[in-house]
Every structure is written in C-alpha cells, then in structure tokens.
Design an enzyme around this catalytic site. Structure first.
Site, PDB file in Angstrom:
ATOM      1  N   PRO A   1       0.846  -1.194   0.000  1.00  0.00           N
ATOM      2  CA  PRO A   1       0.000   0.000   0.000  1.00  0.00           C
ATOM      3  C   PRO A   1       0.885   1.249   0.000  1.00  0.00           C
ATOM      4  O   PRO A   1       1.901   1.292   0.695  1.00  0.00           O
ATOM      5  CB  PRO A   1      -0.788  -0.106   1.306  1.00  0.00           C
ATOM      6  CG  PRO A   1      -0.560  -1.483   1.811  1.00  0.00           C
ATOM      7  CD  PRO A   1       0.693  -1.973   1.212  1.00  0.00           C
ATOM      8  N   HIS A   2       0.500   2.249  -0.773  1.00  0.00           N
ATOM      9  CA  HIS A   2       1.322   3.447  -0.858  1.00  0.00           C
ATOM     10  C   HIS A   2       0.454   4.662  -1.139  1.00  0.00           C
ATOM     11  O   HIS A   2      -0.665   4.537  -1.638  1.00  0.00           O
ATOM     12  CB  HIS A   2       2.401   3.298  -1.939  1.00  0.00           C
ATOM     13  CG  HIS A   2       1.863   2.881  -3.268  1.00  0.00           C
ATOM     14  ND1 HIS A   2       1.537   1.562  -3.549  1.00  0.00           N
ATOM     15  CD2 HIS A   2       1.578   3.584  -4.380  1.00  0.00           C
ATOM     16  CE1 HIS A   2       1.085   1.489  -4.788  1.00  0.00           C
ATOM     17  NE2 HIS A   2       1.097   2.698  -5.316  1.00  0.00           N
TER      18      HIS A   2
END
Length: 147
Positions: free
Chosen positions: A65-66
C-alpha cells in the site's frame, strides 16, 4: 535506492494481529503518522484512496500500500508481518501476510516510482519471502529487507 533510506528498524512490526484490510491499513497508518507527526486518520485516508484505484496486493502474500502526501518531505516506510494472513483483494486472490506501506512526497513522482520499484524487487524475490516469514525478530527482518 536502498530500503534503509526509508525504513527504520522501529518501523518493522512482527506478528501484527489484525482482522481485516481496513484495520491493517489503519494500524500501519498510525505507525507511519507517528514518524511524520501527522494525524493517523489523514495517512489512512490517503492509503484508502489509493486502494480505491485498485488493490496494492501484488500476489504471493504481499501487499505494498502506498500514497503520496503533501506533508511528507521524504519517503517513509513501515513493514509488517501479520500474525495471520488476511484477505486483501490481491491480484492472485491469495491472502496477504507481508505488507510494506510506503508514503512519499506528493511532488516527486520519479522518486515515488523509484522507491516503489526497489520495494517490489526486494519483496517479489522468493528467497526473501521465505526469510521474512521465518525471521524471529524485527531486527532480523530489517536486515533482510535492507540487504
């Protein structure tokens, strides 16, 4: 770019016990927010917004996740090995147990992609995955990630 440039050993979590993707992202956002002096809710909102575009579950039990945030001045990472794999809508539909959250400055697209690529290369290596799943301390996991 070496992982040690954006991950500190204190941000490697081992045996994180969460029930689902929402709780996981909230917990990791809380950890990252502490490093950045931001509100955890703002970090979580950015991660959830990115997930709406498509799952960051890359397969083989891994998710990255970013998010890009204006308040972030340098890349920051948080890595967690979950106590129990959870559903993450990954591309292979398999549950996720290794998660690397990455937060980067909103203004530098090139750096974002460079950092994301370095994490993805490291985590897609099958031998690295095995080592991370067998490591018994956060320090050992950090060493594996930074090697």
């Amino acid at each position: 770019m070496n992982v040690s440039e954006f991950l500190a050993v204190r941000d490697v979590l081992i045996g994180l016990d969460v029930a689902d993707k929402v709780v996981l992202l909230q917990r990791l956002a809380q950890q990252a927010a502490g490093e950045l002096d931001l509100k955890a809710a703002d970090v979580a909102a950015a991660l959830f917004e990115r997930e709406k575009l498509g799952s960051t579950g890359t397969g083989a039990g891994i998710a990255i996740p970013h998010a890009r945030l204006h308040q972030v001045t340098r890349p920051i990472g948080v890595f967690a090995r979950l106590k129990k794999a959870i559903a993450f809508d990954a591309i292979d539909d398999k549950p996720v147990d290794l998660v690397f959250v990455l937060l980067v400055p909103a203004s530098n697209e090139g750096r974002h992609l460079s950092v994301l690529a370095s994490i993805a290369r490291k985590l897609r290596d099958a031998a690295t995955q095995v080592q991370l799943r067998k490591a018994d301390t956060a320090a050992k996991m950090y060493e594996i990630l930074c090697d």
